[in-house]
Design a protein around this motif. Structure first.
Motif, PDB file in Angstrom:
ATOM      1  N   ASN A  12       0.867  -1.180   0.000  1.00  0.00           N
ATOM      2  CA  ASN A  12       0.000   0.000   0.000  1.00  0.00           C
ATOM      3  C   ASN A  12       0.901   1.227   0.000  1.00  0.00           C
ATOM      4  O   ASN A  12       1.998   1.204   0.565  1.00  0.00           O
ATOM      5  N   TYR A  13       0.419   2.321  -0.618  1.00  0.00           N
ATOM      6  CA  TYR A  13       1.148   3.570  -0.442  1.00  0.00           C
ATOM      7  C   TYR A  13       0.181   4.736  -0.214  1.00  0.00           C
ATOM      8  O   TYR A  13      -0.744   4.960  -1.000  1.00  0.00           O
TER       9      TYR A  13
ATOM     10  N   SER B  94       0.078   2.034   5.470  1.00  0.00           N
ATOM     11  CA  SER B  94       1.247   2.075   4.583  1.00  0.00           C
ATOM     12  C   SER B  94       2.537   1.744   5.314  1.00  0.00           C
ATOM     13  O   SER B  94       3.631   2.063   4.825  1.00  0.00           O
TER      14      SER B  94
END
Length: 333
Positions: free
Chosen positions: A221-222, A291
Motif C-alpha cells: 500500500n502507499y 502504509s
C-alpha cells in the motif's frame, strides 16, 4: 539500464520521467497510445492491448513500469476496464518474456479493498465494489499466478491511495477547486479519514522500487501520513489560500439521494456528469490505508503531506491566493 514506462505519457509517468532523468543514468522510453506532451522524443506509440506491438517495443528493455489503466468512475462500456487492466497485464507479461525481461513495477490501487474498510494492510481481505477495483484485483491475480511459475522474476505491486499534485486534474483537484471557489458542500460530518498520495512521494517510491535488484513478489500500500479528515482538508486549504471557507453541510442520506438523481439525469441525457452516487459514496467513506510496510522498506518520502498540499494549492490555485491577498490588503487599509 533501459526502463520502459508503459502508459507513461500521463500525470504519474511524466513526473516519474522527470525524477529518473534528473537523478539516475537510466535510459527511459515511454510507451503509450498518445505522445507525451513533455517528452515527445522519448515516446513510442503502443497499446497494452496490442501484444505483437509490445513485443517489438520492449526490445532492449531491462525493466518495465506498468502505469497504463482505465481508471475513471464512468468508463463505458465496462468491458474496457478488463480489456486494458487485465488483458493489458497479460500482454505485457507475454512481451516481457519474449524479450527476457524479468523485472516489473505494477501500479494497482487501494480500490481492491472496497469501501468502508478500517485502515486495511496488505493482508486484509479484498472486496472491490466497482469495475475498476475488480479489474485491478484480477490484474494482481494474473501477476501472482505468473510469479508462481517464474520465481526468478522481480515483481513489485503498489496499491496507491488517491494521487494528487501540481497539474493533476483528478478527484482531489476537483475537491480543492470546490473548496477554493466557495461552492463546496460538506456531505456528512466530514470526520472521515482520507489517505492520499502526493505525486512527488509516489514517484519517489516507484523509483526506490526500481532500484531493488532482488527477486521476489512484493505488494505495498502507499499513502502519505498522517491521514487527514475531510474537515482537516477544508481547514488547511483555507489556511493556504488565506480565506475563511464557510461550509454548507447536508446529511449523507440526502447527499446520496442527490447522487442517484444525477445518475438518472446522466442516463437520460446520455452524458457523464461531475456528480454521481458512486462519487458521493467515495467522498463520504473512510478511505484510510495502512502504509507501514512501504515505510518499513527504508523508503523516506521526500515531502510531508501538508507540504505537498501547499505546493499543489500554490501552483494550481495561485489566482485565488492573489485575489485573497489583495482583498486582505484592502481590508487592512
Amino acid at each position: 539500464m533501459k526502463i520502459a514506462l508503459i502508459g507513461g505519457s500521463g500525470f504519474v509517468g511524466t513526473r516519474l520521467t522527470d525524477l529518473l532523468i534528473h537523478t539516475t543514468d537510466h535510459e527511459i522510453v515511454i510507451i503509450d497510445k498518445v505522445i507525451s506532451e513533455k517528452y515527445p522524443q522519448l515516446t513510442r506509440i503502443g497499446n497494452v492491448q496490442d501484444r505483437d506491438a509490445l513485443c517489438g517495443l520492449l526490445q532492449g528493455v531491462h525493466q518495465v513500469v506498468l502505469l497504463a489503466a482505465e481508471h475513471r468512475d464512468d468508463v463505458t462500456p465496462v468491458s474496457k476496464y478488463y480489456d486494458v487492466n487485465v488483458n493489458g497485464i497479460e500482454n505485457t507479461l507475454y512481451a516481457m518474456q519474449a524479450n527476457a525481461i524479468t523485472r516489473i513495477v505494477f501500479t494497482s490501487s487501494v480500490a481492491v479493498y472496497g469501501l468502508g474498510k478500517e485502515n486495511p494492510s496488505e493482508a486484509a481481505a479484498v472486496a472491490p465494489f466497482n469495475h475498476y477495483g475488480k479489474s485491478k484485483l484480477q490484474a494482481e491475480q494474473v501477476l501472482e499466478k505468473w510469479y508462481a511459475a517464474h520465481a526468478d522474476w522481480n515483481i513489485q505491486v503498489i496499491r496507491p491511495t488517491v494521487i494528487f499534485g501540481e497539474g493533476n486534474r483528478g478527484n482531489v483537484y476537483n475537491l480543492l477547486q470546490q473548496i477554493a471557489s466557495g461552492k463546496f458542500m460538506m456531505i456528512g460530518k466530514g470526520d472521515n479519514q482520507k489517505s492520499m498520495s502526493y505525486i512527488g512521494n509516489i514517484v519517489a517510491f516507484i523509483a526506490y522500487l526500481i532500484s531493488d535488484q532482488c527477486t521476489g513478489y512484493s505488494l505495498y500500500n502507499y499513502g502519505d501520513k498522517p491521514d487527514l479528515t475531510t474537515n482537516d482538508l477544508v481547514y488547511y486549504t483555507g489556511k493556504v489560500l488565506g480565506k475563511h471557507i464557510p461550509t454548507l453541510r447536508i446529511p449523507y442520506s440526502l447527499g446520496l439521494m442527490g447522487g442517484y438523481a444525477f445518475d438518472a439525469l446522466a442516463f437520460i441525457l446520455r452524458r457523464k456528469l461531475a456528480i454521481s452516487s458512486v462519487r458521493v459514496r467515495k467522498f463520504c467513506a473512510v478511505t484510510q490505508y495502512d502504509s507501514s510496510k512501504a515505510l518499513a522498506t527504508g523508503f523516506q518520502p521526500p515531502f510531508a503531506l501538508q507540504e505537498g498540499l501547499r505546493r499543489t494549492l500554490e501552483s494550481d490555485f495561485s489566482a485565488y491566493i492573489k485575489v485573497n491577498n489583495q482583498f486582505a490588503s484592502y481590508e487592512n487599509g
